[in-house]
Design a protein around this motif. Structure first.
Motif, PDB file in Angstrom:
ATOM      1  N   UNK A 280       0.839  -1.191   0.000  1.00 24.52           N
ATOM      2  CA  UNK A 280       0.000   0.000   0.000  1.00 24.52           C
ATOM      3  C   UNK A 280       0.878   1.247   0.000  1.00 24.52           C
ATOM      4  N   UNK A 281       0.697   2.073  -0.991  1.00 29.31           N
ATOM      5  CA  UNK A 281       1.433   3.341  -1.065  1.00 29.31           C
ATOM      6  C   UNK A 281       0.537   4.436  -0.515  1.00 29.31           C
ATOM      7  N   UNK A 282       0.920   4.990   0.614  1.00 29.54           N
ATOM      8  CA  UNK A 282       0.131   5.988   1.319  1.00 29.54           C
ATOM      9  C   UNK A 282       0.028   7.301   0.555  1.00 29.54           C
ATOM     10  N   UNK A 283       1.128   7.718  -0.072  1.00 29.16           N
ATOM     11  CA  UNK A 283       1.158   9.002  -0.757  1.00 29.16           C
ATOM     12  C   UNK A 283       1.080   8.819  -2.270  1.00 29.16           C
ATOM     13  N   UNK A 284       0.445   9.791  -2.931  1.00 28.73           N
ATOM     14  CA  UNK A 284       0.361   9.845  -4.388  1.00 28.73           C
ATOM     15  C   UNK A 284       1.243  10.972  -4.876  1.00 28.73           C
ATOM     16  N   UNK A 285       2.017  10.715  -5.902  1.00 30.92           N
ATOM     17  CA  UNK A 285       2.848  11.768  -6.484  1.00 30.92           C
ATOM     18  C   UNK A 285       2.044  12.525  -7.540  1.00 30.92           C
ATOM     19  N   UNK A 286       2.572  13.645  -7.976  1.00 31.63           N
ATOM     20  CA  UNK A 286       1.922  14.395  -9.049  1.00 31.63           C
ATOM     21  C   UNK A 286       1.876  13.565 -10.335  1.00 31.63           C
ATOM     22  N   UNK A 287       2.867  12.709 -10.534  1.00 32.05           N
ATOM     23  CA  UNK A 287       2.853  11.811 -11.698  1.00 32.05           C
ATOM     24  C   UNK A 287       1.666  10.854 -11.623  1.00 32.05           C
ATOM     25  N   UNK A 288       1.388  10.338 -10.425  1.00 30.08           N
ATOM     26  CA  UNK A 288       0.233   9.454 -10.235  1.00 30.08           C
ATOM     27  C   UNK A 288      -1.073  10.193 -10.539  1.00 30.08           C
ATOM     28  N   UNK A 289      -1.155  11.438 -10.092  1.00 29.60           N
ATOM     29  CA  UNK A 289      -2.345  12.258 -10.344  1.00 29.60           C
ATOM     30  C   UNK A 289      -2.507  12.486 -11.838  1.00 29.60           C
ATOM     31  N   UNK A 290      -1.418  12.803 -12.530  1.00 29.56           N
ATOM     32  CA  UNK A 290      -1.473  13.032 -13.975  1.00 29.56           C
ATOM     33  C   UNK A 290      -1.954  11.778 -14.702  1.00 29.56           C
ATOM     34  N   UNK A 291      -1.454  10.617 -14.290  1.00 25.70           N
ATOM     35  CA  UNK A 291      -1.888   9.358 -14.901  1.00 25.70           C
ATOM     36  C   UNK A 291      -3.369   9.089 -14.631  1.00 25.70           C
ATOM     37  N   UNK A 292      -3.794   9.326 -13.396  1.00 23.17           N
ATOM     38  CA  UNK A 292      -5.178   9.078 -12.994  1.00 23.17           C
ATOM     39  C   UNK A 292      -6.160   9.948 -13.780  1.00 23.17           C
ATOM     40  N   UNK A 293      -5.798  11.208 -13.992  1.00 27.16           N
ATOM     41  CA  UNK A 293      -6.685  12.153 -14.672  1.00 27.16           C
ATOM     42  C   UNK A 293      -6.411  12.279 -16.162  1.00 27.16           C
ATOM     43  N   UNK A 294      -5.337  11.641 -16.621  1.00 29.77           N
ATOM     44  CA  UNK A 294      -4.934  11.749 -18.011  1.00 29.77           C
ATOM     45  C   UNK A 294      -4.743  13.224 -18.392  1.00 29.77           C
ATOM     46  N   UNK A 295      -3.951  13.913 -17.569  1.00 30.59           N
ATOM     47  CA  UNK A 295      -3.684  15.335 -17.808  1.00 30.59           C
ATOM     48  C   UNK A 295      -2.175  15.562 -17.790  1.00 30.59           C
ATOM     49  N   UNK A 296      -1.768  16.777 -18.044  1.00 30.67           N
ATOM     50  CA  UNK A 296      -0.345  17.106 -18.063  1.00 30.67           C
ATOM     51  C   UNK A 296       0.215  17.101 -16.639  1.00 30.67           C
ATOM     52  N   UNK A 297       1.526  16.925 -16.551  1.00 27.53           N
ATOM     53  CA  UNK A 297       2.170  16.940 -15.241  1.00 27.53           C
ATOM     54  C   UNK A 297       2.065  18.312 -14.596  1.00 27.53           C
ATOM     55  N   UNK A 298       2.147  19.362 -15.401  1.00 26.91           N
ATOM     56  CA  UNK A 298       2.068  20.705 -14.824  1.00 26.91           C
ATOM     57  C   UNK A 298       0.701  20.954 -14.193  1.00 26.91           C
ATOM     58  N   UNK A 299      -0.359  20.465 -14.828  1.00 28.72           N
ATOM     59  CA  UNK A 299      -1.697  20.616 -14.248  1.00 28.72           C
ATOM     60  C   UNK A 299      -1.820  19.781 -12.977  1.00 28.72           C
ATOM     61  N   UNK A 300      -1.252  18.593 -13.001  1.00 25.49           N
ATOM     62  CA  UNK A 300      -1.283  17.717 -11.821  1.00 25.49           C
ATOM     63  C   UNK A 300      -0.557  18.377 -10.654  1.00 25.49           C
ATOM     64  N   UNK A 301       0.591  19.011 -10.918  1.00 28.90           N
ATOM     65  CA  UNK A 301       1.323  19.699  -9.857  1.00 28.90           C
ATOM     66  C   UNK A 301       0.493  20.838  -9.279  1.00 28.90           C
ATOM     67  N   UNK A 302      -0.245  21.552 -10.112  1.00 31.14           N
ATOM     68  CA  UNK A 302      -1.107  22.636  -9.621  1.00 31.14           C
ATOM     69  C   UNK A 302      -2.201  22.075  -8.709  1.00 31.14           C
ATOM     70  N   UNK A 303      -2.798  20.943  -9.097  1.00 36.82           N
ATOM     71  CA  UNK A 303      -3.823  20.317  -8.264  1.00 36.82           C
ATOM     72  C   UNK A 303      -3.250  19.866  -6.928  1.00 36.82           C
ATOM     73  N   UNK A 304      -2.089  19.230  -6.975  1.00 37.74           N
ATOM     74  CA  UNK A 304      -1.447  18.750  -5.751  1.00 37.74           C
ATOM     75  C   UNK A 304      -1.089  19.927  -4.845  1.00 37.74           C
TER      76      UNK A 304
END
Length: 64
Positions: A4-28
């Motif tokens: 179990x990975x407790x934390x999600x990286x911005x890369x994980x968020x980008x993959x989950x939402x199918x969006x750019x890394x820069x947008x994922x970093x803004x969300x995070x």
């Protein structure tokens, strides 16, 4: 809790939402600011997986 990975990286968020890394970093960053205002300690570029599930899908994860 072996895999179990407790934390999600911005890369994980980008993959989950199918969006750019820069947008994922803004969300995070936005979610980290919310957590910090509630008194939680945050890590740049990472958010708790449970907080992600609550914010994005409206449910809470339980580990057990």
């Amino acid at each position: 809790m072996a895999n179990y990975r407790y934390m999600m990286s911005a890369d994980d968020v980008a993959r989950e939402l199918n969006c750019s890394k820069s947008h994922a970093y803004k969300l995070v960053k936005s979610m980290n600011e919310e957590l910090a205002s509630q008194g939680y300690i945050t890590m740049a570029g990472r958010i708790p997986r449970a907080y992600w599930a609550k914010k994005m899908y409206g449910y809470e994860l339980s580990v057990g």
